[in-house]
Design a protein around this motif. Structure first.
Motif, PDB file in Angstrom:
ATOM      1  N   ILE A   1      33.728  59.798 -81.693  1.00 46.94           N
ATOM      2  CA  ILE A   1      32.513  59.153 -80.954  1.00 46.94           C
ATOM      3  C   ILE A   1      31.467  59.104 -82.343  1.00 46.94           C
ATOM      4  N   GLU A   2      31.609  60.064 -83.218  1.00 49.32           N
ATOM      5  CA  GLU A   2      30.785  60.072 -84.435  1.00 49.32           C
ATOM      6  C   GLU A   2      31.393  59.093 -85.270  1.00 49.32           C
TER       7      GLU A   2
ATOM      8  N   GLY B   1      29.884  55.606 -83.919  1.00 46.63           N
ATOM      9  CA  GLY B   1      28.466  55.420 -84.092  1.00 46.63           C
ATOM     10  C   GLY B   1      28.290  55.091 -85.604  1.00 46.63           C
ATOM     11  N   GLY B   2      28.972  55.840 -86.578  1.00 44.21           N
ATOM     12  CA  GLY B   2      28.832  55.458 -88.038  1.00 44.21           C
ATOM     13  C   GLY B   2      29.237  54.087 -88.344  1.00 44.21           C
TER      14      GLY B   2
ATOM     15  N   TYR C   1      26.364  51.440 -86.104  1.00 47.50           N
ATOM     16  CA  TYR C   1      24.986  51.189 -86.535  1.00 47.50           C
ATOM     17  C   TYR C   1      24.990  50.960 -87.881  1.00 47.50           C
ATOM     18  N   SER C   2      25.967  50.671 -88.495  1.00 50.38           N
ATOM     19  CA  SER C   2      25.769  50.404 -90.034  1.00 50.38           C
ATOM     20  C   SER C   2      26.411  49.061 -90.396  1.00 50.38           C
TER      21      SER C   2
ATOM     22  N   VAL D   1      25.870  46.318 -87.138  1.00 50.71           N
ATOM     23  CA  VAL D   1      24.648  46.017 -86.729  1.00 50.71           C
ATOM     24  C   VAL D   1      24.353  44.883 -86.120  1.00 50.71           C
TER      25      VAL D   1
END
Lengths: 348, 206, 124
Positions: free
Chosen positions: B136-137, B140-141, B144-145, B148
């Protein structure tokens, strides 16, 4: 527990399997016992609120009332209406009860005492509780009767409406704790306030959403004042109208197991779960499970208190509260909490 | 060993229930079989280690999309005889759709075999993620980078979907009166009542 | 890597819970046949109505508003689904990640305000 069974001379696999099954039964069976006792406790509480005496005939102080009720419905006839959809009619209570039990798999009862310690524990609870709506909808539809069907549709719309704001509230907590692991969230609350209070609820930024979560959890479990699904003045007994015998009782058991689960979630997310209220060494002498149960019972008292004192909402008021009050506030709170944590360098 | 057995159990239930979705005569049963299929697909996701995707599958598909399907099929008065009558007429269209879907599947697998696809990002190639990070991390990492732009596009699509759904389904209702909570709460006893010192034997002007 | 051994108890729990609840449903059906309480009659098996035979089909057409609630729920649920990985990876993505999410939320707030103004959230 695995090592205990290994010491009895089993192989690792067999010991693991026995330990897991034992753990499952240690959750499921006491949960059913707890539900029976909690129904009794709640009836006594309502009676006290209304200056009545409550159940007091069966056993000392009426403690055995729930068991007598259980035995009675067990011996009753299961009526399957001729117009109903037989298979689905019987599956609905099974789904309700199974779902109510399943979510307990990731609840930590004390430090490290958890059946399944998964990374996405909180999402698992959210996923499982979103299944709960099917038991109700299938029951209402399979009954093929007017009132259960109306009730099921109301229940479905109500549950999904409040799940939205519950999701956003959980995100605020996860932002602070930095993990979806339920045990990790509890540990994140250790000495959270002034370095010694173990609870998120005393955090001024999180206190409002603690209240919102409490109210949303009442709506999610369709408890009074949000029990529109079984508003007896409009819908007879709601989606359970056509049910009898244990199938009916399973809905009750499932409903109360869900209420207990929501109490446990309130305790875990905002009141420190199995941690003692303050971080003071002598308090750790009391086992974590005692603290946890005490907190669950306290939350349950609040639930019963609300049910005894607050009149029922109207359906349009219920939807308004969910969509026009809780949703915007919880969305704004995600912005607020994340912004605050970014500015204070919480993630650095 | 257990993984293998569970894989075959999950996979066969997915296929069987997917078949039942098509063969069930009652549309409500079809949707319920679809839910079974989703649920077991989530089991398959767990088996390959994608626990976040598994939970999302249950939360979004079982918890939200299938509820909408159920609402639709339960509330519409569907005349089954009429539906079956239209079957023969729509067979060519259905076959065409099936062919298009099959072609897309082949194309997709072919593209996957050909190598990684760069999704509008400057540097091509699939991103590598260390195995120690919970997925999950890791998602996300990256989302959102690196991705985007894709993510914001998804937001716009959701916005369009929301506006579209409202335009299509919302109707102004007439003849009902809403409740204004704030005006109810703001109302004071002084606004609504008045004390009258009533003389004996006279009427009262209201 | 995901620790699959943590998921096996959940699978076992599912099996045990299903077995328990099925037993609760089907055992009393057997018991009532043995004890003789099983006596179905036509009136008993009829659907519930207040003392007269039901005179309309129970599966009537429903208000379109229920669909709208379900669709809005899907959209906000997806939004929450995007928030989940964002919430745990903010340490990695920093201000850029925060800013993107705020832009995303802003897009949806526009939709929410539209729904509110049009009256899609009214329920009378």
């Amino acid at each position: 527990m695995t090592s205990f069974f290994q010491s009895l001379g089993m192989s690792y696999e067999a010991a693991w399997f026995t330990a897991t099954i034992a753990g499952i039964l240690l959750i499921a069976l006491p949960l059913m016992l707890a539900v029976a006792l909690i129904i009794y406790a709640e009836r006594k509480l309502w009676a006290a609120f209304a200056l009545r005496r409550g159940p007091n005939v069966v056993g000392p102080f009426g403690v055995l009332q729930s068991f007598a009720d259980g035995l009675k419905v067990f011996l009753q006839e299961t009526i399957i209406p001729s117009a109903s959809n037989r298979g689905l009619f019987l599956i609905a209570p099974i789904i309700t009860f199974t779902v109510a039990l399943m979510a307990w798999a990731v609840i930590p009862f004390a430090d490290g005492v958890v059946l399944s310690n998964i990374n996405v524990g909180l999402l698992y609870i959210l996923a499982i509780s979103s299944l709960g709506v099917y038991g109700v909808v299938i029951a209402g539809w399979a009954s093929n009767s007017k009132y259960p069907f109306y009730s099921a549709m109301r229940a479905a719309a109500q549950m999904i409406s409040y799940e939205v704001s519950i999701g956003f509230i959980l995100i605020c907590i996860v932002l602070w704790a930095g993990t979806f692991n339920v045990g990790g969230i509890v540990e994140g609350q250790r000495s959270h306030i002034f370095g010694f209070i173990n609870a998120y609820a005393f955090n001024p930024l999180l206190f409002p959403i603690a209240i919102m979560f409490l109210i949303s959890s009442m709506a999610e479990t369709a408890r009074a004042p949000f029990d529109l699904t079984e508003a007896e003045s409009e819908l007879v007994a709601g989606y359970q109208t056509e049910y009898s015998s244990m199938a009916f009782a399973l809905f009750w058991l499932g409903e109360y197991a869900n209420v207990l689960l929501m109490c446990a979630l309130n305790a875990i997310l905002f009141w420190g779960g199995y941690l003692p209220p303050v971080d003071w060494a002598p308090l750790y002498a009391v086992p974590g499970i005692i603290w946890f149960f005490a907190k669950i019972l306290l939350m349950f008292f609040v639930f019963a208190w609300v049910k005894a004192t607050v009149p029922r909402y109207r359906y349009d008021q219920l939807m308004r509260l969910g969509w026009k009050v809780f949703l915007p506030i919880s969305l704004f709170w995600v912005f607020l909490v994340s912004g605050y944590l970014m500015f204070t360098g919480h993630f650095a | 060993m257990i993984q293998l057995v569970s894989f075959y159990i999950f996979a066969s239930i997915v296929i069987a229930s997917a078949a039942m979705v098509i063969f069930a005569r009652n549309p409500v049963h079809s949707v319920l079989w679809l839910i079974v299929a989703f649920f077991n697909a989530a089991g398959l996701m767990v088996l390959i280690g994608a626990e976040f995707i598994a939970m999302l599958l249950v939360i979004v598909y079982v918890g939200a999309v299938a509820v909408l399907f159920l609402f639709v099929v339960m509330m519409l008065d569907i005349d089954f005889a009429e539906l079956r009558a239209g079957f023969v007429k729509n067979v060519p269209l259905g076959l065409l759709l099936a062919v298009v879907l099959a072609a897309e599947l082949v194309l997709g697998i072919g593209a996957y075999q050909a190598g990684a696809v760069a999704l509008g990002t400057p540097e091509a190639g699939a991103a590598t993620v260390s195995a120690a990070v919970p997925n999950i991390e890791a998602i996300g990492g990256l989302l959102y980078s690196k991705y985007v732009f894709m993510f914001e596009t998804a937001g716009l699509i959701l916005l369009v979907a929301m506006v579209g759904a409202i335009v299509l389904t919302h109707r102004k209702s007439h003849g009902t009166r809403g409740q204004s909570i704030s005006s109810q709460v703001q109302r004071r006893p002084e606004d609504a009542t008045r004390n009258v010192n009533q003389p004996v034997g006279q009427g009262i002007e209201l | 890597m995901t620790d699959l051994s943590q998921y096996l108890p959940i699978l076992l729990f599912l099996v045990v819970a299903l077995a328990l609840s099925s037993a609760f449903v089907f055992l009393p059906m057997g018991v009532s046949r043995l004890t003789g309480t099983y006596k179905p009659t036509e009136a008993k098996l009829a659907e519930y109505e207040c003392g007269f035979p039901a005179f309309e089909d129970s599966r009537s057409q429903f208000d379109v508003r229920f669909y709208l609630v379900a669709i809005l729920f899907i959209i906000f649920d997806l939004e929450a689904a995007f928030l989940f990985p964002w919430a745990v990876s903010l340490g990695e993505t920093g201000w850029i990640g925060w800013g993107t999410m705020m832009l995303f939320l802003f897009e949806l707030v526009i939709g929410f305000i539209y729904a509110w103004k049009v009256g899609a959230l009214e329920w009378e």
